[in-house]
Every structure is written in structure tokens, then in C-alpha cells.
Design a protein around this motif. Structure first.
Motif, short mmCIF file in Angstrom:
data_model
loop_
_atom_site.label_atom_id
_atom_site.label_comp_id
_atom_site.label_asym_id
_atom_site.label_seq_id
_atom_site.Cartn_x
_atom_site.Cartn_y
_atom_site.Cartn_z
N VAL A 73 -4.58 1.48 -0.44
CA VAL A 73 -4.89 0.89 -1.74
C VAL A 73 -4.30 1.73 -2.87
O VAL A 73 -3.71 1.20 -3.82
N VAL A 74 -4.43 3.06 -2.75
CA VAL A 74 -3.89 3.96 -3.78
C VAL A 74 -2.38 3.79 -3.91
O VAL A 74 -1.84 3.66 -5.02
N ILE A 75 -1.68 3.77 -2.79
CA ILE A 75 -0.21 3.62 -2.80
C ILE A 75 0.18 2.25 -3.32
O ILE A 75 1.13 2.11 -4.10
N SER A 76 -0.55 1.21 -2.90
CA SER A 76 -0.25 -0.15 -3.38
C SER A 76 -0.41 -0.24 -4.89
O SER A 76 0.38 -0.90 -5.58
N ARG A 78 -0.03 2.27 -7.01
CA ARG A 78 1.10 2.99 -7.61
C ARG A 78 2.35 2.12 -7.62
O ARG A 78 3.11 2.11 -8.59
N MET A 79 2.57 1.42 -6.51
CA MET A 79 3.72 0.52 -6.45
C MET A 79 3.60 -0.57 -7.52
O MET A 79 4.56 -0.86 -8.25
N TYR A 80 2.43 -1.17 -7.60
CA TYR A 80 2.16 -2.22 -8.59
C TYR A 80 2.42 -1.73 -10.01
O TYR A 80 3.03 -2.43 -10.83
N GLU A 81 2.00 -0.49 -10.30
CA GLU A 81 2.19 0.07 -11.64
C GLU A 81 3.66 0.25 -11.98
O GLU A 81 4.05 0.24 -13.15
N LYS A 82 4.50 0.44 -10.96
CA LYS A 82 5.95 0.57 -11.19
C LYS A 82 6.63 -0.79 -11.28
O LYS A 82 7.61 -0.96 -12.01
N VAL A 83 6.13 -1.76 -10.53
CA VAL A 83 6.72 -3.10 -10.53
C VAL A 83 6.39 -3.83 -11.83
O VAL A 83 7.25 -4.50 -12.43
N LYS A 84 5.16 -3.70 -12.28
CA LYS A 84 4.65 -4.47 -13.44
C LYS A 84 5.54 -4.38 -14.67
O LYS A 84 5.91 -5.42 -15.24
N PRO A 85 5.97 -3.18 -15.12
CA PRO A 85 6.80 -3.13 -16.33
C PRO A 85 8.23 -3.63 -16.12
O PRO A 85 8.92 -3.95 -17.09
N VAL A 286 4.90 -1.27 4.58
CA VAL A 286 5.61 -0.80 3.39
C VAL A 286 4.83 0.29 2.68
O VAL A 286 5.36 0.96 1.79
N ALA A 287 3.56 0.48 3.06
CA ALA A 287 2.74 1.53 2.46
C ALA A 287 2.03 2.30 3.56
O ALA A 287 1.52 1.71 4.52
N ASP A 288 2.00 3.60 3.44
CA ASP A 288 1.31 4.41 4.44
C ASP A 288 -0.18 4.08 4.46
O ASP A 288 -0.80 3.82 3.43
N CYS A 289 -0.74 4.09 5.68
CA CYS A 289 -2.10 3.62 5.88
C CYS A 289 -2.67 4.31 7.12
O CYS A 289 -2.06 5.23 7.67
N LEU A 290 -3.81 3.84 7.58
CA LEU A 290 -4.45 4.45 8.75
C LEU A 290 -3.50 4.49 9.94
O LEU A 290 -3.42 5.49 10.65
#
Length: 337
Positions: A73-76, A78-85, A286-290
Motif C-alpha cells: 500500500v505504501v509503495i502504491s 508513492r507511485m500514485y503520488e508520482k503519476v497524479k501530477p 509491480v510493487a514489492d509486497c509479502l
């Protein structure tokens, strides 16, 4: 007005049995994950699996949990925050299971005036238990709560040139300075019956040595074929010689026949073959997870060295890599034109 919804798997609220149990219940009771009749599924999940699994799973989550929360969730975010702008339309983030929910993500977009939504499941390869369940649940929510919304979805992007370039560049960057003997491509496993169920021809998928390499309409929805294609394209992009790489499937459950070869079994065998320096990449995520942090970076690492291996590298997923975020933004913008 158009908008996009990035969708990943999701995570429990905390690494405790109390929070892991409802998460596992939602996940395992999904008819696309354990695809048996409801009463049998309820007996298996609620009568058997949820008696002991939450404690075991909570312990595994606790190994990878961060101060900010679940890595996935944390990595997703961060990705979202970069995609949004970088996107020319409103973008929201949702998880198939847990929070932020699909309902919340769609509500956020509607509150911004969005009526046409690009659903972007963050899974490179098509599968019932990932892509299909996301689209099915989103449609169920749309019909009930957002009947005037229109959906478009991004198909599996396992062979898209820009994705392959991002993945190859990321692998190359992380391999820099690591003199590996072997590169293992480990994909999330699936029951073999899932492959046959998604075969639109009803006859092509034999799960043998040839069907994935024989052209067929079935490949558009065949997880196994798509995994092999990703490996083939990355190997070509990086110029990895034959014999220095292989492909396996991880995270199987007991009972059914799952896609082979199995990652854990193969990792244990590699030192016997003279492989002392092993790198593993996990392109199904696409995102590191368990599954990547605990199962590969911790458990596979330990097992490899227990069986005589010396050096081990778990190659990180694309995560919030700048090039990858730019690619996702471009896909959204190309659709929104």
C-alpha cells in the motif's frame, strides 16, 4: 469528464491476526480466487483455512511491515503520488481488497466530476484472480452506486514495449555490480485449472511444452503464456545467454496442481548445479509486497544459502520508479486524448 483509477491487490490494516483474518476472508472467499461453489468455498475458508492461517500470515506480514504500513500500500501510494501530477485527468488509487477500497476510489473520482473511468489494474499478466476479479468487482459497484459512469480498462501489458523497457532497465540497474551465475524469473503461481478456464478456445491450453509457443487467440487471456513472453522479451532486451536464466512459479497452495516448476523447489536445487550467485526477479508484481519481500528476499534467500548458495539478490519490483510512473501517466494521457 475522464479520470483514471490505479488498482492493486491490497493488504490487511495491520500485521495482527485480528486484522489479517477479515482480509484473508475477503480475499479467499472471492469466487475468482478459490473458484469452487460457495458452500464448499465457505467450508474450506471459514471452516478450515481461517482457523490457523491468520496467525501464520500475520507473522509473515510483521516481518515486512514498515513504520508507514503495508509495503504494497505504501509503495502504491508513492507511485500514485508520482503519476497524479503527470496525468492530464484526475487519478485515484484503490485496492481490490482492504483500503483504500474500490468504492472509495470511484467515489473520489465522481466527486471530481469524472464520468468516464480508465480502470488500470496494476497486474502485467491477465488472470482470473487478479485482472478478472478487479474488473468484475468494479462493474458490480458501478451498477449499484455509479450507474452513469462508463468504464474502459487497460488490458494486460506484459508485452508492451514501454513496460518491457522499464522492467529491463530496472533489472539491469539492480544487477549492476552483482556477478550473478543465474537469473531466475519467479512469477506468482496459479492452479492449472485457472489457465484452462480462461482458454477462450476451450481446447488450446494443454499446459505442455508447446501450447504457449503455438499462436492462438487463447494467449490474450493466458497467464502462463504471458509470463513466458515477458521472460523472453526481457532476456532479449538484456542479452542474457541461454542457460543463464530460468522461469518458475511461486506461492502455491496445497491440494491442487499448480503451475510448475515451483520456485522453492528449484531454488534449493540450484547450488547443486554449481550456481553460487543467484538473482531473482518477480515480474508478476509491480510493487514489492509479502510475496516478494518475505517469500523471496527472506525465505528463498535463506533456503538458497542453506543448500550451498553463497550470494543472493532479490531484484526490487518497479515500485515508484520514475520511468515506470511516467509510462503509466502516458498510458492514461493517451487514453484521455
Amino acid at each position: 469528464m475522464k479520470g483514471a483509477l490505479l488498482i492493486n491487490l491490497g493488504s490487511p490494516e495491520s500485521p495482527t491476526p485480528k486484522d489479517v483474518k477479515p482480509y484473508l476472508d475477503e480475499f479467499l472467499m472471492d469466487k475468482y480466487v478459490i473458484d469452487v461453489p460457495y458452500l464448499l468455498r465457505a467450508f474450506l475458508v471459514r471452516g478450515l483455512i481461517l482457523r490457523k492461517r491468520p496467525e501464520k500470515a500475520a507473522a509473515a506480514y510483521a516481518k515486512v511491515w514498515t513504520d508507514e504500513g503495508s509495503p504494497l500500500v505504501v509503495i502504491s501510494k508513492r507511485m500514485y503520488e508520482k503519476v497524479k501530477p503527470q496525468a492530464n485527468v484526475p487519478v485515484a488509487l484503490a485496492m481490490r481488497y482492504g483500503n483504500p477500497s474500490l468504492m472509495a476510489g470511484l467515489q473520489e473520482l465522481q466527486d471530481k466530476g469524472v464520468t468516464e473511468v480508465l480502470l488500470l489494474p496494476l497486474y502485467p499478466h491477465h488472470a482470473m484472480s487478479s485482472t478478472v476479479t478487479v474488473l468484475d468487482k468494479a462493474e458490480e459497484i458501478r451498477k449499484k452506486h455509479f450507474p452513469n459512469m462508463k468504464f474502459t480498462s487497460v488490458p494486460a501489458f506484459y508485452n508492451k514495449p514501454d513496460y518491457i523497457k522499464n522492467l529491463s532497465d530496472s533489472i539491469q540497474k539492480h544487477l549492476n555490480g552483482f556477478d550473478y551465475d543465474h537469473l531466475l524469473f519467479s512469477y506468482h503461481g496459479l492452479p492449472e485449472r485457472h489457465i484452462r478456464k480462461t482458454d477462450v478456445t476451450k481446447s488450446h491450453c494443454k499446459i505442455d511444452g508447446s501450447c504457449c509457443n503455438t499462436p492462438s487467440p487463447a494467449h490474450e487471456f493466458c497467464y502462463r503464456h504471458q509470463c513466458y513472453e515477458t521472460t523472453k522479451l526481457v532476456v532479449k532486451a538484456l542479452g542474457i545467454p541461454e542457460g543463464k536464466y530460468s522461469q518458475t512459479f511461486q506461492s502455491r497452495l496445497a491440494g491442487d496442481k499448480w503451475l510448475e516448476p515451483y520456485t522453492d523447489v528449484e531454488v534449493n536445487k540450484l547450488p547443486e548445479k554449481g550456481i553460487k550467485n543467484l538473482a531473482i526477479v518477480t515480474p508478476a508484481f509491480v510493487a514489492d509486497c509479502l510475496e516478494t519481500l518475505e517469500e523471496i528476499a527472506m525465505e528463498a534467500n535463506h533456503q538458497f544459502k542453506e543448500h550451498g548458495g553463497e550470494n543472493f539478490l532479490a531484484v526490487p519490483c518497479l515500485n515508484d520508479d520514475d520511468e515506470w510512473c511516467a509510462t503509466v501517466s502516458k498510458w492514461i494521457n493517451d487514453w484521455a486524448k
